[in-house]
Motif scaffolding. Structure first.
Motif, PDB file in Angstrom:
ATOM      1  N   GLU A   9      39.915  33.635  41.788  1.00  0.00           N
ATOM      2  CA  GLU A   9      39.532  35.037  41.624  1.00  0.00           C
ATOM      3  C   GLU A   9      40.350  35.937  42.549  1.00  0.00           C
ATOM      4  O   GLU A   9      40.800  37.013  42.140  1.00  0.00           O
ATOM      5  CB  GLU A   9      38.036  35.219  41.903  1.00  0.00           C
ATOM      6  CG  GLU A   9      37.144  34.692  40.791  1.00  0.00           C
ATOM      7  CD  GLU A   9      35.668  34.949  41.075  1.00  0.00           C
ATOM      8  OE1 GLU A   9      35.349  35.959  41.744  1.00  0.00           O
ATOM      9  OE2 GLU A   9      34.849  34.147  40.617  1.00  0.00           O
ATOM     10  N   ASP A  12      43.903  36.206  41.217  1.00  0.00           N
ATOM     11  CA  ASP A  12      43.945  37.076  40.037  1.00  0.00           C
ATOM     12  C   ASP A  12      43.806  38.538  40.438  1.00  0.00           C
ATOM     13  O   ASP A  12      44.498  39.407  39.901  1.00  0.00           O
ATOM     14  CB  ASP A  12      42.839  36.695  39.053  1.00  0.00           C
ATOM     15  CG  ASP A  12      42.930  37.508  37.773  1.00  0.00           C
ATOM     16  OD1 ASP A  12      43.968  37.401  37.077  1.00  0.00           O
ATOM     17  OD2 ASP A  12      41.985  38.276  37.494  1.00  0.00           O
ATOM     18  N   ARG A  13      42.941  38.807  41.411  1.00  0.00           N
ATOM     19  CA  ARG A  13      42.765  40.181  41.894  1.00  0.00           C
ATOM     20  C   ARG A  13      44.077  40.684  42.517  1.00  0.00           C
ATOM     21  O   ARG A  13      44.502  41.813  42.262  1.00  0.00           O
ATOM     22  CB  ARG A  13      41.622  40.224  42.907  1.00  0.00           C
ATOM     23  CG  ARG A  13      41.008  41.561  43.106  1.00  0.00           C
ATOM     24  CD  ARG A  13      39.710  41.583  43.922  1.00  0.00           C
ATOM     25  NE  ARG A  13      39.353  40.407  44.683  1.00  0.00           N
ATOM     26  CZ  ARG A  13      38.469  39.469  44.267  1.00  0.00           C
ATOM     27  NH1 ARG A  13      37.868  39.590  43.112  1.00  0.00           N
ATOM     28  NH2 ARG A  13      38.188  38.433  45.036  1.00  0.00           N
ATOM     29  N   THR A  16      46.540  41.344  39.752  1.00  0.00           N
ATOM     30  CA  THR A  16      46.156  42.578  39.059  1.00  0.00           C
ATOM     31  C   THR A  16      46.624  43.794  39.847  1.00  0.00           C
ATOM     32  O   THR A  16      47.203  44.736  39.282  1.00  0.00           O
ATOM     33  CB  THR A  16      44.631  42.624  38.836  1.00  0.00           C
ATOM     34  OG1 THR A  16      44.253  41.507  38.024  1.00  0.00           O
ATOM     35  CG2 THR A  16      44.203  43.911  38.162  1.00  0.00           C
ATOM     36  N   ALA A  19      50.395  44.116  39.607  1.00  0.00           N
ATOM     37  CA  ALA A  19      50.789  44.649  38.296  1.00  0.00           C
ATOM     38  C   ALA A  19      50.517  46.147  38.209  1.00  0.00           C
ATOM     39  O   ALA A  19      51.344  46.911  37.698  1.00  0.00           O
ATOM     40  CB  ALA A  19      50.050  43.900  37.185  1.00  0.00           C
ATOM     41  N   GLN A  20      49.380  46.566  38.724  1.00  0.00           N
ATOM     42  CA  GLN A  20      49.043  47.994  38.685  1.00  0.00           C
ATOM     43  C   GLN A  20      50.035  48.819  39.504  1.00  0.00           C
ATOM     44  O   GLN A  20      50.464  49.886  39.073  1.00  0.00           O
ATOM     45  CB  GLN A  20      47.623  48.218  39.202  1.00  0.00           C
ATOM     46  CG  GLN A  20      46.563  47.742  38.243  1.00  0.00           C
ATOM     47  CD  GLN A  20      45.159  47.799  38.833  1.00  0.00           C
ATOM     48  OE1 GLN A  20      44.983  47.994  40.034  1.00  0.00           O
ATOM     49  NE2 GLN A  20      44.158  47.612  37.987  1.00  0.00           N
ATOM     50  N   SER A  25      52.560  44.568  33.189  1.00  0.00           N
ATOM     51  CA  SER A  25      51.529  43.579  32.870  1.00  0.00           C
ATOM     52  C   SER A  25      51.461  42.546  33.994  1.00  0.00           C
ATOM     53  O   SER A  25      52.376  42.436  34.822  1.00  0.00           O
ATOM     54  CB  SER A  25      51.883  42.865  31.557  1.00  0.00           C
ATOM     55  OG  SER A  25      53.055  42.083  31.738  1.00  0.00           O
ATOM     56  N   LYS A  26      50.379  41.781  34.004  1.00  0.00           N
ATOM     57  CA  LYS A  26      50.260  40.723  35.004  1.00  0.00           C
ATOM     58  C   LYS A  26      51.347  39.666  34.795  1.00  0.00           C
ATOM     59  O   LYS A  26      51.883  39.133  35.769  1.00  0.00           O
ATOM     60  CB  LYS A  26      48.870  40.095  34.968  1.00  0.00           C
ATOM     61  CG  LYS A  26      47.804  41.071  35.460  1.00  0.00           C
ATOM     62  CD  LYS A  26      46.450  40.468  35.769  1.00  0.00           C
ATOM     63  CE  LYS A  26      45.874  39.500  34.822  1.00  0.00           C
ATOM     64  NZ  LYS A  26      44.483  39.136  35.131  1.00  0.00           N
TER      65      LYS A  26
END
Length: 71
Positions: A9, A12-13, A16, A19-20, A25-26
């Motif tokens: 998690e 992934d955070r 994310t 990517a932002q 995209s991731k």
């Protein structure tokens, strides 16, 4: 080539957020991160090799380290 990337998690955070901040995209952020890290490692290895060739102290230190590692 297809690949499945399993992330925790927290990972992934982080991906994310990466990517932002890049506006991608991731998947694209992950590919860029891989290429950036590979580039840094190759550059660092190149600099270390140049230092060993051109700086006598570095060359001597590497020689001493190699002799300690040998059985």
């Amino acid at each position: 080539m297809a690949m499945t990337l399993r992330l925790s998690e927290d990972e992934d955070r982080a991906l994310t957020l990466l990517a932002q901040t890049q506006g991608t995209s991731k998947q694209e952020a992950a590919k860029r991160a891989i290429l950036a890290q590979a580039s840094r490692q190759l550059f660092d290895a190149h600099v270390a090799e140049l230092a060993a060739i051109h700086i006598p102290e570095v060359r001597a230190m590497r020689s001493r380290l190699r002799s300690v590692r040998r059985p």
